[in-house]
Motif scaffolding. Structure first.
Motif, PDB file in Angstrom:
ATOM      1  N   VAL A   8      65.185  41.273 111.454  1.00  0.00           N
ATOM      2  CA  VAL A   8      64.306  40.177 110.951  1.00  0.00           C
ATOM      3  C   VAL A   8      65.286  39.291 110.115  1.00  0.00           C
ATOM      4  O   VAL A   8      64.994  38.162 109.879  1.00  0.00           O
ATOM      5  N   ALA A   9      66.092  39.942 109.197  1.00  0.00           N
ATOM      6  CA  ALA A   9      66.946  39.292 108.491  1.00  0.00           C
ATOM      7  C   ALA A   9      67.757  38.154 109.379  1.00  0.00           C
ATOM      8  O   ALA A   9      68.066  37.022 108.828  1.00  0.00           O
ATOM      9  N   ASN A  10      68.297  38.238 110.351  1.00  0.00           N
ATOM     10  CA  ASN A  10      68.652  37.460 111.402  1.00  0.00           C
ATOM     11  C   ASN A  10      68.016  36.438 111.830  1.00  0.00           C
ATOM     12  O   ASN A  10      68.610  35.271 111.656  1.00  0.00           O
ATOM     13  N   PHE A  11      66.730  36.596 112.199  1.00  0.00           N
ATOM     14  CA  PHE A  11      66.011  35.526 112.392  1.00  0.00           C
ATOM     15  C   PHE A  11      65.730  34.745 111.332  1.00  0.00           C
ATOM     16  O   PHE A  11      65.539  33.409 111.466  1.00  0.00           O
ATOM     17  N   ALA A  12      65.412  35.400 110.043  1.00  0.00           N
ATOM     18  CA  ALA A  12      65.185  34.467 108.765  1.00  0.00           C
ATOM     19  C   ALA A  12      66.438  33.775 108.540  1.00  0.00           C
ATOM     20  O   ALA A  12      66.165  32.707 108.039  1.00  0.00           O
ATOM     21  N   ALA A  13      67.696  34.295 108.743  1.00  0.00           N
ATOM     22  CA  ALA A  13      68.908  33.310 108.593  1.00  0.00           C
ATOM     23  C   ALA A  13      68.644  32.167 109.513  1.00  0.00           C
ATOM     24  O   ALA A  13      69.160  31.270 108.869  1.00  0.00           O
ATOM     25  N   LEU A  14      68.439  32.273 110.758  1.00  0.00           N
ATOM     26  CA  LEU A  14      68.440  31.388 111.908  1.00  0.00           C
ATOM     27  C   LEU A  14      67.467  30.412 111.121  1.00  0.00           C
ATOM     28  O   LEU A  14      67.774  28.832 111.153  1.00  0.00           O
ATOM     29  N   ILE A  15      66.231  30.642 110.753  1.00  0.00           N
ATOM     30  CA  ILE A  15      65.323  29.436 110.040  1.00  0.00           C
ATOM     31  C   ILE A  15      65.916  28.972 108.977  1.00  0.00           C
ATOM     32  O   ILE A  15      65.877  27.404 108.695  1.00  0.00           O
ATOM     33  N   ALA A  16      66.443  29.571 108.016  1.00  0.00           N
ATOM     34  CA  ALA A  16      67.056  29.317 107.003  1.00  0.00           C
ATOM     35  C   ALA A  16      68.207  27.956 107.223  1.00  0.00           C
ATOM     36  O   ALA A  16      68.297  26.962 106.757  1.00  0.00           O
ATOM     37  N   ASP A  17      69.082  28.202 108.214  1.00  0.00           N
ATOM     38  CA  ASP A  17      70.120  27.269 108.733  1.00  0.00           C
ATOM     39  C   ASP A  17      69.278  26.207 109.191  1.00  0.00           C
ATOM     40  O   ASP A  17      69.879  24.977 108.762  1.00  0.00           O
ATOM     41  N   GLU A  18      68.190  26.122 109.971  1.00  0.00           N
ATOM     42  CA  GLU A  18      67.570  25.059 110.600  1.00  0.00           C
ATOM     43  C   GLU A  18      67.215  24.332 109.197  1.00  0.00           C
ATOM     44  O   GLU A  18      67.019  22.896 109.186  1.00  0.00           O
ATOM     45  N   PHE A  19      66.666  25.012 108.087  1.00  0.00           N
ATOM     46  CA  PHE A  19      66.178  24.080 106.993  1.00  0.00           C
ATOM     47  C   PHE A  19      67.302  23.697 106.157  1.00  0.00           C
ATOM     48  O   PHE A  19      66.811  22.788 105.175  1.00  0.00           O
ATOM     49  N   GLU A  64      68.798  30.677  97.550  1.00  0.00           N
ATOM     50  CA  GLU A  64      67.563  30.958  98.222  1.00  0.00           C
ATOM     51  C   GLU A  64      67.584  31.501  99.380  1.00  0.00           C
ATOM     52  O   GLU A  64      66.593  32.449  99.662  1.00  0.00           O
ATOM     53  N   THR A  65      68.684  31.241 100.280  1.00  0.00           N
ATOM     54  CA  THR A  65      68.822  32.073 101.491  1.00  0.00           C
ATOM     55  C   THR A  65      69.189  33.530 101.096  1.00  0.00           C
ATOM     56  O   THR A  65      68.928  34.503 101.789  1.00  0.00           O
ATOM     57  N   ALA A  66      69.882  33.683 100.086  1.00  0.00           N
ATOM     58  CA  ALA A  66      70.169  34.889  99.664  1.00  0.00           C
ATOM     59  C   ALA A  66      69.146  35.936  99.314  1.00  0.00           C
ATOM     60  O   ALA A  66      69.114  37.202  99.665  1.00  0.00           O
ATOM     61  N   TRP A 122      50.656  31.140 111.566  1.00  0.00           N
ATOM     62  CA  TRP A 122      52.258  30.832 110.990  1.00  0.00           C
ATOM     63  C   TRP A 122      52.372  29.371 110.625  1.00  0.00           C
ATOM     64  O   TRP A 122      51.703  28.596 111.126  1.00  0.00           O
ATOM     65  N   ASP A 123      53.441  29.367 109.499  1.00  0.00           N
ATOM     66  CA  ASP A 123      53.619  27.958 109.043  1.00  0.00           C
ATOM     67  C   ASP A 123      54.419  27.267 110.388  1.00  0.00           C
ATOM     68  O   ASP A 123      55.526  27.724 111.127  1.00  0.00           O
ATOM     69  N   GLY A 124      53.862  26.094 110.805  1.00  0.00           N
ATOM     70  CA  GLY A 124      54.268  25.189 111.606  1.00  0.00           C
ATOM     71  C   GLY A 124      55.783  24.915 111.808  1.00  0.00           C
ATOM     72  O   GLY A 124      56.520  24.932 112.814  1.00  0.00           O
ATOM     73  N   GLU A 125      56.313  24.585 110.565  1.00  0.00           N
ATOM     74  CA  GLU A 125      57.641  24.217 110.542  1.00  0.00           C
ATOM     75  C   GLU A 125      58.737  25.411 110.561  1.00  0.00           C
ATOM     76  O   GLU A 125      59.500  25.270 111.189  1.00  0.00           O
ATOM     77  N   CYS A 126      58.104  26.453 110.138  1.00  0.00           N
ATOM     78  CA  CYS A 126      58.906  27.844 110.304  1.00  0.00           C
ATOM     79  C   CYS A 126      59.038  28.320 111.793  1.00  0.00           C
ATOM     80  O   CYS A 126      60.104  28.485 112.171  1.00  0.00           O
ATOM     81  N   VAL A 127      57.712  28.103 112.513  1.00  0.00           N
ATOM     82  CA  VAL A 127      57.652  28.206 113.981  1.00  0.00           C
ATOM     83  C   VAL A 127      58.646  27.297 114.606  1.00  0.00           C
ATOM     84  O   VAL A 127      59.560  27.862 115.357  1.00  0.00           O
ATOM     85  N   ASP A 128      58.516  26.175 114.383  1.00  0.00           N
ATOM     86  CA  ASP A 128      59.677  25.105 115.168  1.00  0.00           C
ATOM     87  C   ASP A 128      60.980  25.533 114.905  1.00  0.00           C
ATOM     88  O   ASP A 128      61.746  25.336 115.593  1.00  0.00           O
ATOM     89  N   ALA A 129      61.413  25.773 113.598  1.00  0.00           N
ATOM     90  CA  ALA A 129      62.633  26.225 113.095  1.00  0.00           C
ATOM     91  C   ALA A 129      63.197  27.061 113.962  1.00  0.00           C
ATOM     92  O   ALA A 129      64.378  27.276 114.481  1.00  0.00           O
ATOM     93  N   LEU A 130      62.517  28.397 114.235  1.00  0.00           N
ATOM     94  CA  LEU A 130      62.791  29.353 114.910  1.00  0.00           C
ATOM     95  C   LEU A 130      63.048  29.289 116.515  1.00  0.00           C
ATOM     96  O   LEU A 130      64.133  29.554 116.854  1.00  0.00           O
ATOM     97  N   VAL A 131      61.929  28.520 116.992  1.00  0.00           N
ATOM     98  CA  VAL A 131      61.981  28.135 118.495  1.00  0.00           C
ATOM     99  C   VAL A 131      63.364  27.359 118.450  1.00  0.00           C
ATOM    100  O   VAL A 131      63.935  27.546 119.475  1.00  0.00           O
ATOM    101  N   GLY A 132      63.600  26.283 117.772  1.00  0.00           N
ATOM    102  CA  GLY A 132      64.637  25.416 117.891  1.00  0.00           C
ATOM    103  C   GLY A 132      66.065  26.181 117.823  1.00  0.00           C
ATOM    104  O   GLY A 132      66.994  25.954 118.497  1.00  0.00           O
TER     105      GLY A 132
END
Length: 221
Positions: free
Chosen positions: A59-70, A76-78, A199-209
């Motif tokens: 979960v932390a790794n997926f969250a990090a992917l989204i954080a990177d996309e944003f 904030e990422t920490a 789910w938040d649309g932008e977060c979904v898009d970021a993870l999928v991307g």
């Protein structure tokens, strides 16, 4: 203790420390309290929870992917990654028969399960006065349309909690031990279906991307 003689708790502490330091070398907040709790809880929760072992780290790794996309800032990422590693800490007090039940939960069991976010936030507030991490854990089961645990909706849900909800939702669908496990493609499809409602649309898009390979084109003269 593992077969090679290295205690599981020590392994989790070292893994989490390495993970945070590798991603956030400029983060100055001492991680020791989080490492100590994460080591104990991750080992215990992974043995009892309804996901494949390694759920907090995935979960932390997926969250990090989204954080990177944003393009989130380091601080904030920490905080997001600490919350991701500890988001299910409140499950330590729940019976294993609730966590591992196959099929729908009874009403009393569902009410019990839904206490884990509030319990987790309370534990974090007692451990360290980091309200950002505590609030992220508290609200990570909110839905964008207001149908989550506490009825928050849209932008009233902290951004870190919206990111965490997507990261956990994806891992839960692909590593469940009690429900039909989905492929990456099927899970992405369901997340797109729930985009803007659960789910938040932008977060979904970021993870999928981040998960799907990008196509590149090269102009030819």
């Amino acid at each position: 203790e593992d077969t090679d003689g290295v205690p599981t708790r020590g392994r989790w502490s070292a893994a989490l420390a390495s993970f945070l330091q590798a991603r956030l070398p400029r983060h100055v907040k001492p991680p020791a309290p989080y490492l100590e709790v994460a080591a104990a809880v991750a080992d215990w929760s992974d043995r009892r929870d309804c996901f494949e072992p390694g759920h907090p780290e995935r979960v932390a790794n997926f969250a990090a992917l989204i954080a990177d996309e944003f393009g989130l800032a380091d601080g904030e990422t920490a905080a997001l990654l600490r919350a991701a590693m500890l988001h299910d800490i409140g499950k330590v007090a729940l019976p294993i028969e609730v966590l591992r039940r196959k099929g729908p939960l009874e009403d009393n069991q569902l009410r019990m399960l839904r206490t884990h976010a509030e319990r987790g936030a309370a534990i974090l507030r007692a451990l360290d006065k980091d309200e950002v991490v505590a609030d992220t854990i508290l609200y990570h089961h909110e839905n964008i349309d207001g149908s989550g645990y506490f009825g928050r909706k849209g932008d009233t849900i902290p951004r870190a909690a919206r990111i965490l909800a997507v990261a956990e939702g994806f891992d839960g669908m692909t590593t469940s031990l009690v429900r039909k496990r989905l492929s990456t493609e099927a899970a992405i499809g369901l997340m797109r279906d729930g985009r803007g409602s659960q789910w938040d649309g932008e977060c979904v898009d970021a993870l999928v991307g981040a998960l799907q390979p990008r196509s590149y084109s090269i102009a030819l003269s």
